[in-house]
Design a protein around this motif. Structure first.
Motif, PDB file in Angstrom:
ATOM      1  N   GLY A 171       7.364   9.296  -6.784  1.00  0.00           N
ATOM      2  CA  GLY A 171       8.264  10.225  -6.109  1.00  0.00           C
ATOM      3  C   GLY A 171       9.721   9.863  -6.297  1.00  0.00           C
ATOM      4  N   ALA A 172      10.008   8.555  -6.363  1.00  0.00           N
ATOM      5  CA  ALA A 172      11.395   8.109  -6.534  1.00  0.00           C
ATOM      6  C   ALA A 172      11.960   8.530  -7.882  1.00  0.00           C
ATOM      7  CB  ALA A 172      11.482   6.593  -6.378  1.00  0.00           C
ATOM      8  N   ALA A 215       0.848  -1.197   0.000  1.00  0.00           N
ATOM      9  CA  ALA A 215       0.000   0.000   0.000  1.00  0.00           C
ATOM     10  C   ALA A 215       0.883   1.247   0.000  1.00  0.00           C
ATOM     11  CB  ALA A 215      -0.912  -0.004   1.230  1.00  0.00           C
ATOM     12  N   GLY A 216       0.672   2.129  -0.955  1.00  0.00           N
ATOM     13  CA  GLY A 216       1.481   3.342  -1.063  1.00  0.00           C
ATOM     14  C   GLY A 216       2.718   3.192  -1.919  1.00  0.00           C
ATOM     15  N   CYS A 217       2.955   1.993  -2.453  1.00  0.00           N
ATOM     16  CA  CYS A 217       4.163   1.771  -3.265  1.00  0.00           C
ATOM     17  C   CYS A 217       4.136   2.605  -4.540  1.00  0.00           C
ATOM     18  CB  CYS A 217       4.293   0.287  -3.601  1.00  0.00           C
ATOM     19  SG  CYS A 217       5.801  -0.141  -4.500  1.00  0.00           S
ATOM     20  N   SER A 218       2.944   2.743  -5.144  1.00  0.00           N
ATOM     21  CA  SER A 218       2.839   3.518  -6.382  1.00  0.00           C
ATOM     22  C   SER A 218       3.234   4.973  -6.156  1.00  0.00           C
ATOM     23  CB  SER A 218       1.410   3.444  -6.923  1.00  0.00           C
ATOM     24  OG  SER A 218       0.462   3.866  -5.946  1.00  0.00           O
ATOM     25  N   ASN A 245       3.291  12.377   1.478  1.00  0.00           N
ATOM     26  CA  ASN A 245       1.982  12.539   2.103  1.00  0.00           C
ATOM     27  C   ASN A 245       0.968  11.555   1.534  1.00  0.00           C
ATOM     28  OD1 ASN A 245       1.626  14.925   4.115  1.00  0.00           O
ATOM     29  ND2 ASN A 245       3.031  15.733   2.586  1.00  0.00           N
ATOM     30  N   VAL A 246       0.987  11.358   0.223  1.00  0.00           N
ATOM     31  CA  VAL A 246       0.078  10.395  -0.393  1.00  0.00           C
ATOM     32  C   VAL A 246       0.404   8.990   0.092  1.00  0.00           C
ATOM     33  CG1 VAL A 246      -0.715   9.396  -2.576  1.00  0.00           C
ATOM     34  CG2 VAL A 246      -0.272  11.849  -2.422  1.00  0.00           C
ATOM     35  N   LYS A 247       1.683   8.659   0.179  1.00  0.00           N
ATOM     36  CA  LYS A 247       2.095   7.337   0.643  1.00  0.00           C
ATOM     37  C   LYS A 247       1.599   7.068   2.061  1.00  0.00           C
ATOM     38  CE  LYS A 247       5.608   6.769   3.000  1.00  0.00           C
ATOM     39  NZ  LYS A 247       6.971   6.839   3.581  1.00  0.00           N
ATOM     40  N   VAL A 248       1.804   8.023   2.962  1.00  0.00           N
ATOM     41  CA  VAL A 248       1.385   7.843   4.349  1.00  0.00           C
ATOM     42  C   VAL A 248      -0.129   7.674   4.439  1.00  0.00           C
ATOM     43  CG1 VAL A 248       1.255   8.940   6.620  1.00  0.00           C
ATOM     44  CG2 VAL A 248       3.382   9.040   5.316  1.00  0.00           C
TER      45      VAL A 248
END
Length: 331
Positions: free
Chosen positions: A66-67, A58-61, A121-124
């Motif tokens: 970002g990477a 979850a949040g990997c995308s 922020n989206v990942k969290v």
């Protein structure tokens, strides 16, 4: 070798390495973030670390997108920063000294942090949403709902009426009951519930963390590289090992900042912390000094693996491109 094409090859190598290592090591990122979000208060349940496999991504995308931005900025900025910090009185091939390397790494960390804050922020938020669905409880969203209810009930009125909720309050109630799990719906949730500022929460601790990460990583890695192989291209296996060592130094020195960053980027941060200093104070008083290193074990695995793979693949691709240029396959 053409300087511009050399930089592009470095960026291509770094981007490929970044996406690969981010995906492979992401379960450690999930566990690290989950542990850091969990408040170790008296009577609080222990953080559950066992979930279905898909939950660990979850949040990997968000982190992968970002990477890509971060890697492009990292390698292009570090190259320019090294040129800026080079002593004009020394030959162009002379290695940078320790302090100059530190400044170049600091500049790099600051620039890349500006690009990754929204994606962090989206990942969290995606991790919090996944934990909400997996745990099957209202504990994650409850603080926001409680605060919203209290705010609505204290509005002065002259007669009994149905409370008129704002668009933001309606969105908060909607997403508290059924938070999204995917990238673009989560972006929509952040915008509707927190506005544009929801994408820049935790900017200052993120900048400090990234500056610390890059300063420590690049300084350690480049210094060790100059000691191990000062006059020739580094073997990719040595690059992997030096990447792991430099990543261990990163975790040891920047973990407290990373904990504060994660707490400040929580979707319910506004119910708990006023600012980063207040967050640090409350962690120290309510949870204890050692909790500043929460999640250090999965982060060590994640950063160590990602650092080793990133530098290893980067060095391999760079050596391959150099060989192909030498053999005349590339200009």
């Amino acid at each position: 070798m053409n300087k511009e094409s050399d930089i592009l090859s470095r960026v291509a190598a770094g981007s490929a390495a970044a996406v690969f290592q981010t995906t492979v090591s992401y379960p450690f990122e999930f566990l690290k973030t989950g542990l850091q979000l969990h408040r170790s208060l008296p009577g609080a349940p222990v953080f559950n670390m066992m979930y279905p496999l898909k939950v660990y991504f979850a949040g990997c995308s968000a982190l992968n997108v970002g990477a890509l931005f971060k890697t492009f900025v990292r390698f292009t900025t570090f190259e320019k920063a090294c040129q800026l910090m080079r002593d004009p009185s020394l030959p162009a091939t002379a290695a940078l000294s320790g302090p100059r390397l530190l400044v170049a790494g600091t500049i790099t960390g600051f620039m890349e942090s500006l690009w990754i804050v929204p994606f962090e922020n989206v990942k969290v938020a995606m991790i919090e949403n996944a934990l909400f669905h997996s745990n099957g409880s209202q504990t994650i969203a409850k603080p926001a709902v409680d605060k919203l209810s209290a705010t609505s009930s204290t509005r002065p009125t002259f007669h009994k009426s149905v409370p008129q909720l704002t668009a933001r309050e309606i969105a908060l109630q909607k997403y508290a009951k059924n938070p999204p799990l995917h990238f673009f719906p989560t972006i929509k949730e952040i915008y509707l519930t927190r506005g544009l500022r929801g994408f820049v929460q935790g900017t200052m601790p993120t900048i400090f963390r990234q500056v610390g990460n890059s300063a420590v990583r690049f300084t350690t890695y480049t210094t060790l590289k100059q000691l191990v192989s000062p006059n020739k291209a580094l073997n990719e296996y040595y690059a992997f090992g030096l990447g792991v060592v430099s990543s261990c130094a990163v975790v040891a020195l920047t973990q407290p900042i990373d904990v504060i960053k994660t707490r400040m980027q929580s979707k319910h941060r506004w119910t708990t912390y006023k600012n980063s200093l207040n967050c640090a104070y409350r962690i120290f008083v309510e949870e204890g000094f050692t909790k500043f290193w929460k999640g250090w074990t999965p982060r060590l695995f994640k950063v160590g693996l990602s650092g080793g793979v990133s530098f290893g693949i980067y060095q391999y691709v760079e050596n391959l491109v150099a060989l192909m240029r030498h053999e005349g396959y590339l200009k």
